[in-house]
Design a protein around this motif. Structure first.
Motif, PDB file in Angstrom:
ATOM      1  N   UNK A 254       0.824  -1.202   0.000  1.00 36.07           N
ATOM      2  CA  UNK A 254       0.000   0.000   0.000  1.00 36.07           C
ATOM      3  C   UNK A 254       0.861   1.257   0.000  1.00 36.07           C
ATOM      4  N   UNK A 255       1.916   1.259   0.805  1.00 35.09           N
ATOM      5  CA  UNK A 255       2.803   2.422   0.879  1.00 35.09           C
ATOM      6  C   UNK A 255       3.476   2.690  -0.463  1.00 35.09           C
ATOM      7  N   UNK A 256       3.923   1.620  -1.124  1.00 32.98           N
ATOM      8  CA  UNK A 256       4.570   1.783  -2.429  1.00 32.98           C
ATOM      9  C   UNK A 256       3.570   2.289  -3.455  1.00 32.98           C
ATOM     10  N   UNK A 257       2.369   1.749  -3.451  1.00 40.94           N
ATOM     11  CA  UNK A 257       1.337   2.198  -4.388  1.00 40.94           C
ATOM     12  C   UNK A 257       0.993   3.667  -4.146  1.00 40.94           C
ATOM     13  N   UNK A 258       0.918   4.052  -2.872  1.00 43.76           N
ATOM     14  CA  UNK A 258       0.619   5.447  -2.556  1.00 43.76           C
ATOM     15  C   UNK A 258       1.709   6.376  -3.074  1.00 43.76           C
TER      16      UNK A 258
ATOM     17  N   UNK B 105      -3.597   5.499  -5.879  1.00 46.25           N
ATOM     18  CA  UNK B 105      -4.217   5.693  -4.575  1.00 46.25           C
ATOM     19  C   UNK B 105      -5.371   4.737  -4.294  1.00 46.25           C
ATOM     20  N   UNK B 106      -6.198   4.453  -5.280  1.00 45.59           N
ATOM     21  CA  UNK B 106      -7.340   3.568  -5.041  1.00 45.59           C
ATOM     22  C   UNK B 106      -6.876   2.164  -4.683  1.00 45.59           C
ATOM     23  N   UNK B 107      -5.916   1.643  -5.438  1.00 44.58           N
ATOM     24  CA  UNK B 107      -5.407   0.308  -5.133  1.00 44.58           C
ATOM     25  C   UNK B 107      -4.673   0.311  -3.793  1.00 44.58           C
TER      26      UNK B 107
ATOM     27  N   UNK C  52      -5.709  -2.135  -0.714  1.00 48.12           N
ATOM     28  CA  UNK C  52      -4.700  -3.033  -0.147  1.00 48.12           C
ATOM     29  C   UNK C  52      -4.554  -2.808   1.346  1.00 48.12           C
ATOM     30  N   UNK C  53      -4.553  -1.549   1.746  1.00 45.03           N
ATOM     31  CA  UNK C  53      -4.414  -1.226   3.159  1.00 45.03           C
ATOM     32  C   UNK C  53      -5.617  -1.709   3.960  1.00 45.03           C
ATOM     33  N   UNK C  54      -6.792  -1.650   3.365  1.00 46.60           N
ATOM     34  CA  UNK C  54      -7.979  -2.124   4.071  1.00 46.60           C
ATOM     35  C   UNK C  54      -7.867  -3.615   4.386  1.00 46.60           C
TER      36      UNK C  54
ATOM     37  N   UNK D 129       3.684  11.243 -13.214  1.00 44.19           N
ATOM     38  CA  UNK D 129       3.882   9.936 -12.596  1.00 44.19           C
ATOM     39  C   UNK D 129       5.310   9.846 -12.065  1.00 44.19           C
ATOM     40  N   UNK D 130       5.427   9.898 -10.765  1.00 36.59           N
ATOM     41  CA  UNK D 130       6.722   9.736 -10.126  1.00 36.59           C
ATOM     42  C   UNK D 130       6.504   9.303  -8.686  1.00 36.59           C
ATOM     43  N   UNK D 131       7.563   8.804  -8.096  1.00 39.62           N
ATOM     44  CA  UNK D 131       7.482   8.334  -6.717  1.00 39.62           C
ATOM     45  C   UNK D 131       7.582   9.523  -5.762  1.00 39.62           C
TER      46      UNK D 131
END
Length: 552
Positions: free
Chosen positions: A186-190, A195-197, A201-203, A509-511
């Motif tokens: 979840x942290x990596x996706x954020x 954000x939705x995924x 995932x965090x849920x 799109x970047x980290x």
């Protein structure tokens, strides 16, 4: 107690072990302790009691159990591995370091030990060594969920995001319900803007570990919560059973403060914020005088050595600096949306080294600048390795304002942007947000935040006087009011031609791994300007300490 017979030992051990496996930890603890009274020299009993103690949070008792087991079986790898696992989670890293040295003769050639060596390298920020050791652990067959999670963390630091996500997915293929892996995913996706995924995932992680406060802290950063959000009652229940000193208490209290503000329950916000911040202020006290002494030493040293000729670098990073929560992430995102710029985030590669050299300076100017130049050469090599063929990289290590003049002298081609914000809104945002434990210690008291922001202003004033026209200043409120005009001035100050993509920065799109990772995925909004007024009564400790503020 009379000595037990072999069958009695076997039966009592089986009963305690069954209780342990079925999650009846209290029964297991009592069973193992009773067994030890009649059979004190059984390593298996000491070991199992230690593992139960870990699960019960009785760290000292667990350590005693592991030590007793090792005294009886000093060459048993399983005991060392479980003991190391507990020590690796202890807040005092020295415990882990000492135990690794003790375990080395037994475990050195095992894949498990490669993992723990990798953890040590990860903590030392030796990302490449850590990644190599984690890879070796996995290749050797030590395929535990935490290995995949930490390997992914090292790869993120090396900017190898696709491979980092691959390792998390590999771990989840073996342990699909592992809360740590789900949280890391979840942290990596954020950070990558998915954000939705990330939220979904965090849920899953929350549902698996409903009492884990750090999951809720992440959830709060991802979500604008309504009053009927089903996670709010879970947070309240988890916080209710936390005792003073529990390291998870701030996670829950910060998350609930965010939930109250999101849902319009403003009168309840500071109750939770005070609970979180008071706990952290007690654990990590702030020494304002020591910080001011370092700042004064920095100014004195620059006045003493600033006119000396120094070896310079051709490196041309763009430093974005300011107080935390002042808008530096937004400014970096605008610049990183330019085709000739890549966002480096809070790299922390050069600023800490220069700060350490300033603190340790003994009076020899030439030696000081030579050491600084060596640090800059290492920084230049790091930039080339991490960002090959990139014309400009932003470095958003926010504390670089503290050594701005030294960095500017060593890197004449570098650009510097200092972000400013209304100190009242800045202080509120600092107090509302959770930083890495022990990092921004002033943040946990409003009066200390006032002292810090005054120190920040004093340092910027010093550099403005000593290094005129060497940095560009931008006010957050001006940027919000005039996005196009301020963004064009910002891009020009960075030495770049204007590109319209800088206005649609939220599509880039970047980290992004700062506390503002979610906000910079949205167009600019003005709701945070003047937000302090809603909490003016609660903000009194800051307002009294800081003094007057010039509006506009």
């Amino acid at each position: 107690m009379a000595t037990l017979g072999k069958q009695q030992i076997k039966d009592q051990f089986a009963k305690a072990r069954q209780a342990q496996l079925s999650g009846r930890l209290g029964d297991a603890e009592r069973g193992y302790k009773k067994l030890l009274k009649g059979a004190p020299n059984l390593a298996e009993v000491h070991f199992n009691l230690a593992e139960v103690s870990v699960l019960l949070g009785k760290v000292a008792q667990a350590a005693s159990g592991f030590e007793a087991a090792l005294k009886l079986r000093p060459n048993e790898p399983a005991i060392w591995i479980s003991y190391l696992d507990m020590a690796s989670k202890h807040p005092n890293p020295q415990n882990f370091e000492l135990l690794r040295k003790r375990a080395s003769p037994v475990l050195k050639q095992t894949p498990a030990f490669a993992f723990y060596e990798g953890l040590a390298q990860l903590r030392a920020k030796s990302w490449e060594k850590a990644a190599q050791l984690f890879k070796a652990a996995l290749s050797g067959g030590f395929r535990q969920p935490q290995v995949f999670a930490e390997y992914s963390a090292a790869l993120v630091e090396l900017k190898q995001y696709a491979l980092a996500r691959e390792q998390i997915e590999n771990g989840l293929a073996l342990a699909p319900t592992n809360a740590l892996l789900l949280s890391r995913k979840s942290s990596l996706l954020q950070s990558m803007g998915e954000l939705e995924e990330a939220r979904a995932t965090l849920q899953k992680a929350i549902d698996l570990s409903p009492k884990a406060g750090w999951h809720y802290a992440s959830y709060a950063s991802l979500t604008k919560m309504a009053g009927d959000d089903p996670n709010i009652p879970k947070m309240k229940a988890a916080l209710k059973v936390r005792r003073a000193g529990d390291e998870d208490l701030p996670n829950l209290a910060y998350a609930l403060a965010k939930a109250m503000e999101d849902s319009g329950q403003h009168s309840k916000v500071f109750g939770y914020l005070d609970q979180a911040n008071h706990a952290l202020a007690k654990a990590y006290p702030y020494d304002a005088a020591a910080v001011e002494a370092i700042a004064e030493r920095t100014r004195k040293l620059f006045d003493e050595f600033g006119d000396m000729a120094v070896p310079t670098s051709t490196a041309a990073p763009i430093f974005v600096t300011g107080a935390p929560r002042s808008g530096t992430t937004l400014v970096e995102q605008i610049l990183a949306s330019h085709s000739r710029v890549e966002g480096g985030g809070e790299m922390g590669l050069i600023q800490p080294k220069i700060a350490d050299l300033i603190t340790g300076q003994s009076g020899d100017g030439e030696m000081f600048w030579a050491k600084c130049a060596e640090a800059v050469r290492e920084f230049e090599a790091d930039l080339a390795r991490l960002f090959p063929d990139v014309p400009h990289v932003t470095d958003k290590s926010i504390s670089s304002y503290a050594t701005l003049g030294f960095l500017a002298k060593l890197m004449p081609n570098a650009r510097f942007v200092v972000v400013r914000r209304d100190p009242r809104d800045n202080a509120l945002s600092i107090y509302k947000n959770q930083f890495k434990a022990g990092l921004h210690r002033y943040a946990n008291r409003l009066d200390h935040t006032a002292i810090f922001l005054r120190q920040f202003e004093d340092m910027v004033d010093f550099w403005r006087d000593r290094c005129p026209n060497r940095f560009h200043e931008i006010r957050y409120e001006d940027l919000i009011a005039d996005p196009e005009g301020q963004s064009k001035a910002l891009v020009a100050a960075a030495g770049l031609e204007w590109e319209d993509t800088c206005l649609s920065f939220y599509e880039t799109k970047r980290e992004v791994r700062t506390l503002s990772a979610t906000q910079v995925r949205q167009p600019m909004y003005s709701s945070s300007v003047g937000a302090w007024k809603r909490f003016e009564r609660d903000m009194q400790p800051f307002l009294k300490q800081y003094g007057g503020v010039e509006d506009g």
